[in-house]
Write a protein that holds these residues in place. Structure first.
Motif, PDB file in Angstrom:
ATOM      1  N   GLY A 185       1.626   7.890  10.131  1.00  0.00           N
ATOM      2  CA  GLY A 185       2.799   8.464   9.464  1.00  0.00           C
ATOM      3  C   GLY A 185       3.339   7.516   8.417  1.00  0.00           C
ATOM      4  N   ASP A 186       4.483   6.936   8.715  1.00  0.00           N
ATOM      5  CA  ASP A 186       5.127   6.040   7.754  1.00  0.00           C
ATOM      6  C   ASP A 186       5.117   4.579   8.206  1.00  0.00           C
ATOM      7  OD1 ASP A 186       6.891   6.149   9.858  1.00  0.00           O
ATOM      8  OD2 ASP A 186       8.655   6.563   8.631  1.00  0.00           O
ATOM      9  N   LYS A 187       4.250   4.244   9.144  1.00  0.00           N
ATOM     10  CA  LYS A 187       4.242   2.870   9.640  1.00  0.00           C
ATOM     11  C   LYS A 187       3.705   1.887   8.604  1.00  0.00           C
ATOM     12  CE  LYS A 187       4.275   2.306  14.271  1.00  0.00           C
ATOM     13  NZ  LYS A 187       3.706   2.450  15.581  1.00  0.00           N
ATOM     14  N   LEU A 188       2.650   2.270   7.889  1.00  0.00           N
ATOM     15  CA  LEU A 188       2.025   1.382   6.916  1.00  0.00           C
ATOM     16  C   LEU A 188       1.608   2.160   5.682  1.00  0.00           C
ATOM     17  CD1 LEU A 188       0.552  -1.254   5.978  1.00  0.00           C
ATOM     18  CD2 LEU A 188      -1.413  -0.469   7.311  1.00  0.00           C
ATOM     19  N   ALA A 189       1.893   1.593   4.519  1.00  0.00           N
ATOM     20  CA  ALA A 189       1.363   2.075   3.247  1.00  0.00           C
ATOM     21  C   ALA A 189       0.574   0.913   2.656  1.00  0.00           C
ATOM     22  CB  ALA A 189       2.481   2.492   2.299  1.00  0.00           C
ATOM     23  N   ALA A 190      -0.705   1.146   2.358  1.00  0.00           N
ATOM     24  CA  ALA A 190      -1.565   0.076   1.856  1.00  0.00           C
ATOM     25  C   ALA A 190      -2.356   0.553   0.655  1.00  0.00           C
ATOM     26  CB  ALA A 190      -2.520  -0.394   2.949  1.00  0.00           C
ATOM     27  N   TRP A 202       7.250   1.246   7.229  1.00  0.00           N
ATOM     28  CA  TRP A 202       7.693   0.038   7.936  1.00  0.00           C
ATOM     29  C   TRP A 202       7.098  -1.194   7.277  1.00  0.00           C
ATOM     30  CZ3 TRP A 202       7.237   0.814  13.941  1.00  0.00           C
ATOM     31  CH2 TRP A 202       7.966   1.937  14.314  1.00  0.00           C
ATOM     32  N   TYR A 203       5.788  -1.078   6.936  1.00  0.00           N
ATOM     33  CA  TYR A 203       5.057  -2.174   6.295  1.00  0.00           C
ATOM     34  C   TYR A 203       4.393  -1.654   5.037  1.00  0.00           C
ATOM     35  CZ  TYR A 203       5.325  -4.179  10.996  1.00  0.00           C
ATOM     36  OH  TYR A 203       5.766  -4.641  12.205  1.00  0.00           O
ATOM     37  N   ALA A 204       4.247  -2.532   4.047  1.00  0.00           N
ATOM     38  CA  ALA A 204       3.499  -2.214   2.831  1.00  0.00           C
ATOM     39  C   ALA A 204       2.579  -3.394   2.548  1.00  0.00           C
ATOM     40  CB  ALA A 204       4.447  -1.999   1.661  1.00  0.00           C
ATOM     41  N   VAL A 205       1.331  -3.075   2.226  1.00  0.00           N
ATOM     42  CA  VAL A 205       0.343  -4.117   1.955  1.00  0.00           C
ATOM     43  C   VAL A 205      -0.379  -3.777   0.668  1.00  0.00           C
ATOM     44  CG1 VAL A 205      -1.761  -5.238   2.781  1.00  0.00           C
ATOM     45  CG2 VAL A 205       0.012  -4.600   4.409  1.00  0.00           C
ATOM     46  N   ILE A 206      -0.554  -4.787  -0.161  1.00  0.00           N
ATOM     47  CA  ILE A 206      -1.315  -4.622  -1.397  1.00  0.00           C
ATOM     48  C   ILE A 206      -2.179  -5.868  -1.573  1.00  0.00           C
ATOM     49  CG2 ILE A 206       0.450  -5.614  -2.888  1.00  0.00           C
ATOM     50  CD1 ILE A 206      -0.330  -3.443  -4.969  1.00  0.00           C
ATOM     51  N   ARG A 207      -3.302  -5.673  -2.188  1.00  0.00           N
ATOM     52  CA  ARG A 207      -4.218  -6.777  -2.470  1.00  0.00           C
ATOM     53  C   ARG A 207      -3.705  -7.534  -3.684  1.00  0.00           C
ATOM     54  NH1 ARG A 207     -10.625  -5.613  -3.435  1.00  0.00           N
ATOM     55  NH2 ARG A 207     -11.175  -7.693  -4.131  1.00  0.00           N
ATOM     56  N   ASP A 208      -3.701  -8.847  -3.625  1.00  0.00           N
ATOM     57  CA  ASP A 208      -3.181  -9.680  -4.703  1.00  0.00           C
ATOM     58  C   ASP A 208      -3.858  -9.372  -6.037  1.00  0.00           C
ATOM     59  OD1 ASP A 208      -1.576 -11.775  -5.793  1.00  0.00           O
ATOM     60  OD2 ASP A 208      -3.298 -13.121  -5.667  1.00  0.00           O
ATOM     61  N   SER A 209      -5.163  -9.250  -6.008  1.00  0.00           N
ATOM     62  CA  SER A 209      -5.898  -9.000  -7.247  1.00  0.00           C
ATOM     63  C   SER A 209      -5.786  -7.548  -7.718  1.00  0.00           C
ATOM     64  CB  SER A 209      -7.373  -9.383  -7.078  1.00  0.00           C
ATOM     65  OG  SER A 209      -7.973  -8.597  -6.073  1.00  0.00           O
ATOM     66  N   SER A 210      -5.124  -6.704  -6.955  1.00  0.00           N
ATOM     67  CA  SER A 210      -4.953  -5.293  -7.336  1.00  0.00           C
ATOM     68  C   SER A 210      -3.856  -5.093  -8.369  1.00  0.00           C
ATOM     69  CB  SER A 210      -4.617  -4.443  -6.116  1.00  0.00           C
ATOM     70  OG  SER A 210      -5.708  -4.345  -5.258  1.00  0.00           O
ATOM     71  N   THR A 266      14.864  -2.542  -3.406  1.00  0.00           N
ATOM     72  CA  THR A 266      15.655  -1.494  -4.051  1.00  0.00           C
ATOM     73  C   THR A 266      15.517  -0.147  -3.353  1.00  0.00           C
ATOM     74  OG1 THR A 266      15.412  -2.593  -6.187  1.00  0.00           O
ATOM     75  CG2 THR A 266      16.035  -0.253  -6.222  1.00  0.00           C
ATOM     76  N   TYR A 267      14.285   0.286  -3.090  1.00  0.00           N
ATOM     77  CA  TYR A 267      14.041   1.634  -2.576  1.00  0.00           C
ATOM     78  C   TYR A 267      13.882   1.711  -1.061  1.00  0.00           C
ATOM     79  CZ  TYR A 267      13.317   2.923  -7.444  1.00  0.00           C
ATOM     80  OH  TYR A 267      13.504   3.134  -8.767  1.00  0.00           O
ATOM     81  N   SER A 268      13.496   0.631  -0.433  1.00  0.00           N
ATOM     82  CA  SER A 268      13.240   0.649   1.011  1.00  0.00           C
ATOM     83  C   SER A 268      13.485  -0.751   1.589  1.00  0.00           C
ATOM     84  CB  SER A 268      11.810   1.102   1.269  1.00  0.00           C
ATOM     85  OG  SER A 268      11.555   1.170   2.638  1.00  0.00           O
ATOM     86  N   PRO A 269      14.735  -1.147   1.723  1.00  0.00           N
ATOM     87  CA  PRO A 269      15.050  -2.514   2.138  1.00  0.00           C
ATOM     88  C   PRO A 269      14.531  -2.892   3.523  1.00  0.00           C
ATOM     89  CG  PRO A 269      17.046  -1.187   1.998  1.00  0.00           C
ATOM     90  CD  PRO A 269      15.929  -0.354   1.464  1.00  0.00           C
ATOM     91  N   ASP A 270      14.246  -1.919   4.379  1.00  0.00           N
ATOM     92  CA  ASP A 270      13.753  -2.234   5.714  1.00  0.00           C
ATOM     93  C   ASP A 270      12.241  -2.436   5.769  1.00  0.00           C
ATOM     94  OD1 ASP A 270      16.319  -2.097   6.796  1.00  0.00           O
ATOM     95  OD2 ASP A 270      16.159   0.062   7.126  1.00  0.00           O
ATOM     96  N   THR A 271      11.541  -2.125   4.689  1.00  0.00           N
ATOM     97  CA  THR A 271      10.090  -2.298   4.645  1.00  0.00           C
ATOM     98  C   THR A 271       9.752  -3.777   4.552  1.00  0.00           C
ATOM     99  OG1 THR A 271       9.764  -0.174   3.555  1.00  0.00           O
ATOM    100  CG2 THR A 271       8.003  -1.787   3.308  1.00  0.00           C
ATOM    101  N   VAL A 272       8.683  -4.174   5.249  1.00  0.00           N
ATOM    102  CA  VAL A 272       8.170  -5.543   5.177  1.00  0.00           C
ATOM    103  C   VAL A 272       6.974  -5.521   4.230  1.00  0.00           C
ATOM    104  CG1 VAL A 272       7.173  -7.456   6.456  1.00  0.00           C
ATOM    105  CG2 VAL A 272       8.914  -6.018   7.535  1.00  0.00           C
ATOM    106  N   PRO A 273       7.151  -5.969   2.967  1.00  0.00           N
ATOM    107  CA  PRO A 273       6.034  -5.961   2.021  1.00  0.00           C
ATOM    108  C   PRO A 273       5.187  -7.220   2.170  1.00  0.00           C
ATOM    109  CG  PRO A 273       8.049  -6.550   0.882  1.00  0.00           C
ATOM    110  CD  PRO A 273       8.413  -6.309   2.330  1.00  0.00           C
ATOM    111  N   GLN A 274       3.857  -7.056   2.072  1.00  0.00           N
ATOM    112  CA  GLN A 274       2.943  -8.186   2.167  1.00  0.00           C
ATOM    113  C   GLN A 274       1.898  -8.095   1.077  1.00  0.00           C
ATOM    114  OE1 GLN A 274       1.260  -8.280   6.099  1.00  0.00           O
ATOM    115  NE2 GLN A 274       3.197  -8.721   7.058  1.00  0.00           N
TER     116      GLN A 274
END
Length: 134
Positions: A75-80, A100-108, A124-132
């Protein structure tokens, strides 16, 4: 209904634990991409899941956001997103989904501005998300 078959393999990431004496100026470009050759987006996703406490059995959905493939897990637990040239528009759409979590590749990331604004877009849009960034 279906099932996943996974096999244990080495990490998808290159070993960059070197001392300064083990590196040379000419080889610094070898470190620009930290992912081993031949690894897929799903390989990266499945390496991230246990680190975030998400089971391998979680539902994975692919969505196109601003022209880039984004995996939404459980569902909305992870966006990668591991696509190339990911711009702020894609990251903004990811943040608006409020995972809850967002992950992106550095070179992306498409450019330095996108990299600099990555965490700020989530604040700004989702302060509770843990971005990595991996």
């Amino acid at each position: 209904m279906g099932f996943r078959v996974l096999r244990i393999d080495s990490s998808n990431f290159k070993d960059f634990y070197l001392t300064p004496g083990e590196t040379a100026q000419e080889s610094l470009f070898d470190f620009a991409d930290n992912v081993k050759e031949g690894r897929s987006d799903l390989d990266l996703l499945f390496e991230v899941l246990p680190k975030l406490g998400i089971p391998y059995s979680a539902k994975i959905e692919e969505r196109m956001l601003a022209g880039r493939k984004v995996f939404f897990v459980d569902g909305d637990k992870l966006a990668a997103c591991f696509d190339a040239n990911v711009g702020s528009d894609t990251i903004e759409e990811m943040a608006k989904a409020k995972p809850w979590y967002a992950v992106i590749r550095d070179s992306s990331m498409a450019d330095d501005a996108t990299h600099a604004n990555y965490e700020e877009l989530f604040r700004t849009y989702s302060p509770d998300t843990v971005p990595q960034v991996i």
